[in-house]
Scaffold this active site. Structure first.
Site, PDB file in Angstrom:
ATOM      1  N   HIS A  19       1.642 -38.758 -15.660  1.00 45.57           N
ATOM      2  CA  HIS A  19       3.082 -38.496 -15.517  1.00 45.57           C
ATOM      3  C   HIS A  19       3.396 -37.550 -14.365  1.00 45.57           C
ATOM      4  CE1 HIS A  19       4.117 -40.789 -19.015  1.00 45.57           C
ATOM      5  NE2 HIS A  19       3.349 -40.060 -19.799  1.00 45.57           N
ATOM      6  N   GLU A  55      -2.094 -39.898 -29.723  1.00 42.36           N
ATOM      7  CA  GLU A  55      -0.648 -39.721 -29.515  1.00 42.36           C
ATOM      8  C   GLU A  55       0.174 -40.920 -29.978  1.00 42.36           C
ATOM      9  OE1 GLU A  55       0.219 -38.985 -25.349  1.00 42.36           O
ATOM     10  OE2 GLU A  55      -1.248 -40.434 -24.659  1.00 42.36           O
TER      11      GLU A  55
HETATM   12  C1  3PY Z   1       2.686 -36.160 -24.863  1.00 39.96           C
HETATM   13  O1  3PY Z   1       3.266 -35.197 -25.405  1.00 39.96           O
HETATM   14  O2  3PY Z   1       2.822 -37.337 -25.215  1.00 39.96           O
HETATM   15  C2  3PY Z   1       1.785 -35.897 -23.748  1.00 39.96           C
HETATM   16  O3  3PY Z   1       1.127 -36.791 -23.301  1.00 39.96           O
HETATM   17  C3  3PY Z   1       1.753 -34.516 -23.189  1.00 39.96           C
HETATM   18  O4  3PY Z   1       1.257 -34.494 -21.908  1.00 39.96           O
HETATM   19 MG    MG Z   2       1.685 -38.703 -23.878  1.00 40.17          MG
END
Ligand code: 3PY
Ligand code: MG
Length: 243
Positions: A42, A136
């Site tokens: 990102h 995530e």
């Molecule tokens: C998230 O919070 O999804 C991240 O990848 C942080 O960098």
């Molecule tokens: Mg992320």
């Protein structure tokens, strides 16, 4: 180049880099972060910008972690060739994807990394790099026991924003929403039970303190771009005030 081994097991506080600048990387390195992560997913950092940033961090003696843009064989190998102390692989959602990251990380016979260690071969006695996979998504949470069991995964790193979105929670859930904490706690507990370092990205120092209390063994504090923008806004507002 002398860089200390990366210890992610004992409360390390790292930082985050999104701007393609070697002097800014060196400046952030001079502050004393346990590591700095060059964010190619990102951040605004392509392969050519990454090399002088690695050099800037080496000058500061700060371990350089690279978050690669995706779970990509070439990107993982290139970050290692250029001297990353660790690679963070985003969006690892299954044991199969974790095995693919580990496979890209190691030379045969253990994996299938192609040989061509440019900058990383110029220095003797560099610590062995670490392979860190990101947890995530809800898919990753469901597959966590299998992901943690993949030989060659050295640590996990939680992305709280993507995890919140994947769970249908607002991005602010990481500020202390019990629904987010109920998602995060078992991740941290499962890593601890396996003796595996578990880190998390933090949008503030308060988040870092709270997540450490919940069992995160390391954290990465939000980026130099965010810090610069917040400080600039504060100074601007202060300067507009009447004396
Ligand atoms: C998230 O919070 O999804 C991240 O990848 C942080 O960098
Ligand atoms: Mg992320």
């Amino acid at each position: 180049m002398t860089v200390d081994p990366l210890d992610l097991s004992a409360g390390a506080v790292g930082g985050w880099l999104q701007l393609p600048s070697a002097p800014v990387a060196e400046l952030m390195g001079s502050v004393g972060f346990a590591f700095l992560c060059i964010d190619q997913q990102h951040g605004m950092i392509g392969p050519d910008a990454m090399i002088p940033m690695l050099q800037g961090l080496a000058a500061a003696g700060t371990p350089a972690v690279v978050r690669v843009p995706s779970n990509d064989h070439t990107e993982i190998g290139r970050a290692l060739d250029h001297g990353a102390a660790a690679v963070i692989v985003p969006l690892v959602n299954s044991a199969e994807q974790a095995r693919a990251a580990v496979d890209a990380f190691h030379y045969p016979p253990r994996g299938s990394r192609s040989f061509g260690p440019t900058r990383s071969s110029w220095y003797r006695d560099l610590p062995a790099p670490l392979c860190i996979v990101m947890i995530e998504t809800m898919a990753a949470v469901a597959a966590l026991p299998e992901i943690l069991a993949v030989e060659g995964v050295d640590a996990i790193f939680v992305g709280p924003s993507d995890l919140s979105l994947s769970a249908g929670l607002p991005l602010t859930a990481q500020d202390g929403d019990p629904a987010f904490d109920a998602l995060l706690q078992p991740i941290l507990d499962a890593a601890r039970d396996r003796g595996m370092p578990a880190g998390i990205f933090c949008m503030s120092a308060a988040h870092a303190r709270r997540f450490r209390q919940m069992g995160a063994t390391y954290v990465a504090l939000f980026s130099e771009a965010g810090m610069l923008r917040a400080a600039a806004g504060k100074h601007l507002a202060a300067a507009r005030e009447d004396g």
